[in-house]
Motif scaffolding. Sequence first.
Motif, PDB file in Angstrom:
ATOM      1  N   THR A  67       0.848  -1.180   0.000  1.00 32.68           N
ATOM      2  CA  THR A  67       0.000   0.000   0.000  1.00 32.68           C
ATOM      3  C   THR A  67       0.890   1.239   0.000  1.00 32.68           C
ATOM      4  OG1 THR A  67      -0.128  -0.031   2.420  1.00 32.68           O
ATOM      5  CG2 THR A  67      -1.891  -1.129   1.211  1.00 32.68           C
ATOM      6  N   ILE A  68       0.494   2.230  -0.765  1.00 28.63           N
ATOM      7  CA  ILE A  68       1.268   3.474  -0.808  1.00 28.63           C
ATOM      8  C   ILE A  68       0.307   4.636  -0.563  1.00 28.63           C
ATOM      9  CG2 ILE A  68       3.039   2.544  -2.339  1.00 28.63           C
ATOM     10  CD1 ILE A  68       1.689   4.031  -4.633  1.00 28.63           C
ATOM     11  N   PRO A  90       2.063   1.413 -10.210  1.00 27.43           N
ATOM     12  CA  PRO A  90       0.679   1.398 -10.713  1.00 27.43           C
ATOM     13  C   PRO A  90      -0.374   1.765  -9.683  1.00 27.43           C
ATOM     14  CG  PRO A  90       1.553  -0.840 -10.536  1.00 27.43           C
ATOM     15  CD  PRO A  90       2.705   0.091 -10.336  1.00 27.43           C
ATOM     16  N   PHE A  91      -0.049   1.659  -8.391  1.00 25.49           N
ATOM     17  CA  PHE A  91      -1.040   2.033  -7.386  1.00 25.49           C
ATOM     18  C   PHE A  91      -1.164   3.553  -7.225  1.00 25.49           C
ATOM     19  CE2 PHE A  91      -1.036  -2.173  -4.763  1.00 25.49           C
ATOM     20  CZ  PHE A  91      -1.564  -2.818  -5.874  1.00 25.49           C
ATOM     21  N   GLU A  92      -0.235   4.331  -7.819  1.00 25.97           N
ATOM     22  CA  GLU A  92      -0.370   5.786  -7.741  1.00 25.97           C
ATOM     23  C   GLU A  92      -1.659   6.256  -8.418  1.00 25.97           C
ATOM     24  OE1 GLU A  92       4.400   6.976  -7.674  1.00 25.97           O
ATOM     25  OE2 GLU A  92       3.171   7.436  -9.429  1.00 25.97           O
ATOM     26  N   PRO A  93      -1.869   5.948  -9.706  1.00 27.80           N
ATOM     27  CA  PRO A  93      -3.145   6.371 -10.313  1.00 27.80           C
ATOM     28  C   PRO A  93      -4.339   5.611  -9.744  1.00 27.80           C
ATOM     29  CG  PRO A  93      -1.899   5.008 -11.856  1.00 27.80           C
ATOM     30  CD  PRO A  93      -0.989   5.312 -10.699  1.00 27.80           C
ATOM     31  N   LEU A  99      -3.757  -6.204 -10.277  1.00 29.24           N
ATOM     32  CA  LEU A  99      -4.705  -5.375 -11.012  1.00 29.24           C
ATOM     33  C   LEU A  99      -5.324  -6.142 -12.176  1.00 29.24           C
ATOM     34  CD1 LEU A  99      -2.688  -2.029 -11.033  1.00 29.24           C
ATOM     35  CD2 LEU A  99      -4.810  -2.450  -9.803  1.00 29.24           C
ATOM     36  N   GLY A 100      -4.490  -6.942 -12.861  1.00 26.84           N
ATOM     37  CA  GLY A 100      -5.000  -7.710 -13.997  1.00 26.84           C
ATOM     38  C   GLY A 100      -6.021  -8.744 -13.584  1.00 26.84           C
ATOM     39  N   SER A 101      -5.751  -9.443 -12.479  1.00 29.63           N
ATOM     40  CA  SER A 101      -6.675 -10.495 -12.043  1.00 29.63           C
ATOM     41  C   SER A 101      -8.005  -9.922 -11.569  1.00 29.63           C
ATOM     42  CB  SER A 101      -6.036 -11.336 -10.935  1.00 29.63           C
ATOM     43  OG  SER A 101      -5.798 -10.542  -9.788  1.00 29.63           O
ATOM     44  N   ALA A 102      -8.011  -8.650 -11.190  1.00 28.51           N
ATOM     45  CA  ALA A 102      -9.248  -8.006 -10.727  1.00 28.51           C
ATOM     46  C   ALA A 102      -9.917  -7.188 -11.834  1.00 28.51           C
ATOM     47  CB  ALA A 102      -8.953  -7.105  -9.540  1.00 28.51           C
ATOM     48  N   GLU A 103      -9.416  -7.337 -13.064  1.00 26.96           N
ATOM     49  CA  GLU A 103      -9.944  -6.551 -14.192  1.00 26.96           C
ATOM     50  C   GLU A 103      -9.946  -5.067 -13.836  1.00 26.96           C
ATOM     51  OE1 GLU A 103     -13.711  -8.167 -15.326  1.00 26.96           O
ATOM     52  OE2 GLU A 103     -12.818  -9.998 -16.128  1.00 26.96           O
ATOM     53  N   ARG A 125     -12.735   2.128 -10.405  1.00 25.99           N
ATOM     54  CA  ARG A 125     -13.255   1.585  -9.134  1.00 25.99           C
ATOM     55  C   ARG A 125     -12.559   0.290  -8.755  1.00 25.99           C
ATOM     56  NH1 ARG A 125     -18.356   3.159 -10.997  1.00 25.99           N
ATOM     57  NH2 ARG A 125     -18.729   1.048 -11.784  1.00 25.99           N
ATOM     58  N   ASN A 126     -12.396  -0.596  -9.737  1.00 28.09           N
ATOM     59  CA  ASN A 126     -11.722  -1.867  -9.457  1.00 28.09           C
ATOM     60  C   ASN A 126     -10.284  -1.645  -9.002  1.00 28.09           C
ATOM     61  OD1 ASN A 126     -14.065  -3.109 -10.263  1.00 28.09           O
ATOM     62  ND2 ASN A 126     -13.315  -3.740 -12.265  1.00 28.09           N
ATOM     63  N   ALA A 127      -9.597  -0.709  -9.671  1.00 32.93           N
ATOM     64  CA  ALA A 127      -8.199  -0.433  -9.314  1.00 32.93           C
ATOM     65  C   ALA A 127      -8.109   0.181  -7.927  1.00 32.93           C
ATOM     66  CB  ALA A 127      -7.575   0.498 -10.357  1.00 32.93           C
ATOM     67  N   TRP A 128      -9.038   1.082  -7.613  1.00 39.20           N
ATOM     68  CA  TRP A 128      -9.032   1.706  -6.284  1.00 39.20           C
ATOM     69  C   TRP A 128      -9.216   0.652  -5.201  1.00 39.20           C
ATOM     70  CZ3 TRP A 128     -12.491   2.007  -2.251  1.00 39.20           C
ATOM     71  CH2 TRP A 128     -12.191   2.935  -1.253  1.00 39.20           C
TER      72      TRP A 128
END
Length: 409
Positions: free
Chosen positions: A194-195, A322-325, A348-352, A381-384
């Motif tokens: 987590t960042i 990638p967690f920055e955006p 991120l890929g596995s969670a679409e 939303r998925n990335a967040w």
Amino acid sequence: MSQAPASSLALRLHLWRRAVLAVDRQDSIPIPDGDGPLVHIHMSEKTEHPPAIQQLVAAMLARNPDLRFLVTGGAIPMDAFPDPSVVVTLPVPRDPATVRQMVQALAPRILMILGDQLPAALIAGVTEAGIPVILAEARLVAYTRRSSWRGAINRGLISRISRILVPDQSAAGAAMQLGAAPAQIETTGPIVETIPPLPANEAERRALAQILRARHIWLAAAPTMPEVTAVLLAHQSTLHHNHRALLIIAGLPPELVPEVQKECERLGLASILRTEDHDPEDDDHVLIAEDSYEMGLWYRLAPVCFMGGTLMRGEGLEPRHPFEPAALGSAIIHGPIPGPHAAEWNQLGSAEAARLIADQDALTKAVDDLTAPDQAATLARNAWAISTGGAAVLRTIADRVLNRMEGKA
């Protein structure tokens, strides 16, 4: 013969062989400072992407600052521990006598195994001493494909583990194939780094958001020079059906800025420099933000972000995390080059939660598709959820470990 006695016999024979082949025990075992309870952390030696151990240790220390630690297995950076004097690192004990020596000297209160490894002598030895074992971040799929003999040993080990904390349902299924009871298993989600969100000047964000209202904005974060050409071509295509779209290119080495300007001119795109302190006007196509200091601002303004360094190799800055955006609500486009963030891209890929592209044409299509607000919002939303869910997972694992150590669960 039933499965349980067979697994018990296989494990006993395996440990007997280990005892016969044992090398000399350590002459002495160092004792960490302090008198708080000692947590034994065994990091799998097989993992390609070690979990965020520093943040897991911090989560445990937040609950009990007096903890001490014994570390075995894969390398754990010592800066994961605020006070190195309360940490002892030892080689993995691979026979019953060495485990007994370690337990007698250090009296660990619990063993937490992180990752895909079932160290037989260690698990058997600590459980025989009455010490609970928790297995965390274990996928175990490879263990279900072992021979019948090795499988029997693994089932014997699984039966001794108090709690198995798995990242997903696939891992839960693998644990049950190895004989774990459903009550032993808890799906916590994966451990991911987590960042904190990158900062931004809120007054500046509000002012730019007002100036750029009703314009489609997308960002290229730290692109290589070949990627600059690719994003400019994709922007050309976007302008055909969205003539007020604005591309922000941020995070460039100073020596590349003149080349980027020339490339914009060659392609007929009007560009401005952030350092010139001019606000973008309607007929400006590209904003070049040379440095990386305002990346938090650009992530907040751009609902779509291409992550540089992931599609084409070349001159440029280090790829961004990638967690920055993701943490700031920007939908992510990326190429197949994972760089230093392979574990995060996999999550991120596995969670679409990110759009994977393979070439220039796919980049153009992704940018065009994500001009649709609903598509960009779903991805964001998925990335967040992935980027911010790691903290909750870490707290859950820390709580389960310390509750078990304290006899609460």
